[in-house]
Design an enzyme around this catalytic site. Structure first.
Site, PDB file in Angstrom:
ATOM      1  N   ASN A 106       7.850  -2.419   6.164  1.00  0.00           N
ATOM      2  CA  ASN A 106       6.814  -1.657   6.871  1.00  0.00           C
ATOM      3  C   ASN A 106       7.145  -0.174   6.917  1.00  0.00           C
ATOM      4  O   ASN A 106       8.304   0.214   6.990  1.00  0.00           O
ATOM      5  CB  ASN A 106       6.641  -2.207   8.293  1.00  0.00           C
ATOM      6  CG  ASN A 106       6.131  -3.628   8.269  1.00  0.00           C
ATOM      7  OD1 ASN A 106       5.686  -4.102   7.220  1.00  0.00           O
ATOM      8  ND2 ASN A 106       6.212  -4.321   9.380  1.00  0.00           N
ATOM      9  N   HIS A 123      10.383   0.641   2.058  1.00  0.00           N
ATOM     10  CA  HIS A 123       9.209   1.292   1.474  1.00  0.00           C
ATOM     11  C   HIS A 123       8.910   2.639   2.110  1.00  0.00           C
ATOM     12  O   HIS A 123       7.774   3.117   2.065  1.00  0.00           O
ATOM     13  CB  HIS A 123       7.986   0.360   1.579  1.00  0.00           C
ATOM     14  CG  HIS A 123       8.078  -0.830   0.653  1.00  0.00           C
ATOM     15  ND1 HIS A 123       7.295  -1.959   0.790  1.00  0.00           N
ATOM     16  CD2 HIS A 123       8.871  -1.060  -0.418  1.00  0.00           C
ATOM     17  CE1 HIS A 123       7.611  -2.830  -0.172  1.00  0.00           C
ATOM     18  NE2 HIS A 123       8.571  -2.314  -0.907  1.00  0.00           N
ATOM     19  N   GLY A 196       6.431 -12.527   8.701  1.00  0.00           N
ATOM     20  CA  GLY A 196       5.195 -11.805   8.413  1.00  0.00           C
ATOM     21  C   GLY A 196       5.164 -11.098   7.077  1.00  0.00           C
ATOM     22  O   GLY A 196       4.643  -9.992   6.973  1.00  0.00           O
TER      23      GLY A 196
HETATM   24  P1  OAD Z   1       1.252  -8.481   3.012  1.00  0.00           P
HETATM   25  O1  OAD Z   1       0.017  -7.827   3.542  1.00  0.00           O
HETATM   26  O2  OAD Z   1       1.375  -8.768   1.559  1.00  0.00           O
HETATM   27  O3  OAD Z   1       1.469  -9.864   3.756  1.00  0.00           O
HETATM   28  C1  OAD Z   1       1.388  -9.981   5.134  1.00  0.00           C
HETATM   29  C2  OAD Z   1       1.790 -11.385   5.510  1.00  0.00           C
HETATM   30  O4  OAD Z   1       1.785 -11.458   6.924  1.00  0.00           O
HETATM   31  C3  OAD Z   1       0.861 -12.473   4.994  1.00  0.00           C
HETATM   32  O5  OAD Z   1       1.637 -13.486   4.378  1.00  0.00           O
HETATM   33  C4  OAD Z   1       0.179 -13.017   6.249  1.00  0.00           C
HETATM   34  O6  OAD Z   1      -0.080 -14.400   6.176  1.00  0.00           O
HETATM   35  C5  OAD Z   1       1.240 -12.709   7.301  1.00  0.00           C
HETATM   36  N1  OAD Z   1       0.706 -12.529   8.654  1.00  0.00           N
HETATM   37  C6  OAD Z   1      -0.494 -12.068   9.033  1.00  0.00           C
HETATM   38  N2  OAD Z   1      -0.583 -12.025  10.378  1.00  0.00           N
HETATM   39  C7  OAD Z   1       0.603 -12.465  10.853  1.00  0.00           C
HETATM   40  C8  OAD Z   1       1.146 -12.655  12.169  1.00  0.00           C
HETATM   41  N3  OAD Z   1       0.449 -12.373  13.243  1.00  0.00           N
HETATM   42  N4  OAD Z   1       2.412 -13.120  12.275  1.00  0.00           N
HETATM   43  C9  OAD Z   1       3.142 -13.414  11.159  1.00  0.00           C
HETATM   44  N5  OAD Z   1       2.683 -13.253   9.908  1.00  0.00           N
HETATM   45  C10 OAD Z   1       1.438 -12.788   9.751  1.00  0.00           C
HETATM   46  O7  OAD Z   1       2.439  -7.597   3.554  1.00  0.00           O
HETATM   47  P2  OAD Z   1       3.919  -7.477   3.006  1.00  0.00           P
HETATM   48  O8  OAD Z   1       4.491  -8.810   2.686  1.00  0.00           O
HETATM   49  O9  OAD Z   1       4.638  -6.593   3.969  1.00  0.00           O
HETATM   50  O10 OAD Z   1       3.990  -2.212  -0.324  1.00  0.00           O
HETATM   51  O11 OAD Z   1       3.663  -6.702   1.678  1.00  0.00           O
HETATM   52  C11 OAD Z   1       4.710  -6.138   0.994  1.00  0.00           C
HETATM   53  C12 OAD Z   1       4.292  -4.835   0.453  1.00  0.00           C
HETATM   54  O12 OAD Z   1       3.039  -4.960  -0.253  1.00  0.00           O
HETATM   55  C13 OAD Z   1       3.988  -3.765   1.479  1.00  0.00           C
HETATM   56  O13 OAD Z   1       5.125  -3.153   1.995  1.00  0.00           O
HETATM   57  C14 OAD Z   1       3.167  -2.827   0.685  1.00  0.00           C
HETATM   58  C15 OAD Z   1       2.220  -3.848   0.092  1.00  0.00           C
HETATM   59  O14 OAD Z   1       1.456  -3.440  -0.913  1.00  0.00           O
HETATM   60  C16 OAD Z   1       3.795  -0.946  -0.666  1.00  0.00           C
HETATM   61  O15 OAD Z   1       2.980  -0.213  -0.111  1.00  0.00           O
HETATM   62  C17 OAD Z   1       4.677  -0.513  -1.776  1.00  0.00           C
END
Ligand code: OAD
Length: 251
Positions: A106, A123, A196
């Site tokens: 994040n 990031h 998450g």
């Molecule tokens: P994502 O947006 O890809 O995934 C978010 C995850 O959080 C999903 O698997 C949801 O199911 C889960 N989620 C949603 N609400 C939730 C809650 N209340 N509690 C727990 N989990 C929940 O985000 P990231 O995995 O962080 O990169 O994505 C990785 C990277 O992709 C980011 O840092 C960003 C993005 O593009 C860059 O900007 C380079």
């Protein structure tokens, strides 16, 4: 498939016996603070845009005002957001697990504001803008996001280049020191809590893979994630599971 009750009691005993612990977070941990994840449907202002299409150097070259406007919108959201019970529980975990390492994808500062003492930001940060041309840091204070999409980025005081957000874009390298520390922590840990994150974006997504390859147990907290064999999966929200886990394991 394990039930949530079975997964919860396994997670509690894994936490109690862990010595070298990694918490690896993604956008889902901040979702309940009102910051949308990268897979969520966006609010009306930005609904026609795909975040992944805005997060590239090419997008910034093509339309710097649009990309800057998008990040100013996210920066204003983060500035007005508050840490939720998941951030607070992760910060509290340090009291019980002194060797804990927190690694996040994040770009907000909600872990810091919750009291986590050291966070590895893979990031970058919304609050560390720099010049797109000469890379010098830029001191930016106010958020100017309002109900407009296009905001011209400020100019560098040294070379007049455009200022860009201090985040890692698709196609860019992750900060070397942070990535090395994260890989080292993943290699050395006995337990990794993945909270998450969709685990779709590399190289960050290698972190749980490295931990697993080196014998660590993995706990996922996610309402949607698919089951990975051998891992413990708590289906649901981070702000619900994290405080419950800590209360049961340590209080
Ligand atoms: P994502 O947006 O890809 O995934 C978010 C995850 O959080 C999903 O698997 C949801 O199911 C889960 N989620 C949603 N609400 C939730 C809650 N209340 N509690 C727990 N989990 C929940 O985000 P990231 O995995 O962080 O990169 O994505 C990785 C990277 O992709 C980011 O840092 C960003 C993005 O593009 C860059 O900007 C380079």
């Amino acid at each position: 498939m394990q039930s949530n009750e079975e997964a919860f009691s396994e997670a509690v005993s894994l936490l109690r016996s862990s010595r070298w612990t990694v918490v690896f977070t993604g956008a889902g941990v901040s979702a309940e603070s009102g910051i949308p994840t990268f897979r969520d449907q966006l609010s009306s202002l930005w609904e026609q845009y795909d975040p992944e299409q805005l997060a590239t150097p090419a997008a910034f070259r093509r339309d710097p005002n649009l990309v800057w406007g998008w990040y100013e919108w996210r920066r204003a959201l983060a500035a007005n957001a508050r840490p939720n019970p998941a951030h607070l529980a992760i910060a509290a975990l340090e009291r019980y697990l002194p060797h804990l390492k927190l690694i996040t994808q994040n770009v907000d500062d909600l872990h810091e504001r919750a009291g986590s003492s050291h966070t590895i930001h893979l990031h970058g940060s919304l609050d560390a803008p720099r010049c797109f041309a000469c890379a010098r840091p830029f001191n930016q204070q106010r958020c100017v996001a309002g109900d407009t999409l296009h905001i011209p980025p400020p100019r560098c005081m040294h070379c007049n280049g455009r200022i860009r957000p201090g985040v890692v874009w698709f196609g860019e390298m992750l900060p070397r020191r942070e990535l090395q520390s994260a890989f080292q922590a993943a290699k050395a840990c006995d337990l990794l809590l993945s909270v998450g994150t969709s685990g779709l974006v590399y190289p960050a997504a290698r972190i749980p893979e490295i931990a697993r390859m080196n014998g660590a147990k993995i706990i996922h907290i996610n309402p949607e994630s698919a089951e990975v064999s051998g891992d413990c999966l708590l289906r649901g929200s981070a702000a619900t599971w994290m405080p419950n886990l800590i209360a049961k394991a340590f209080l």
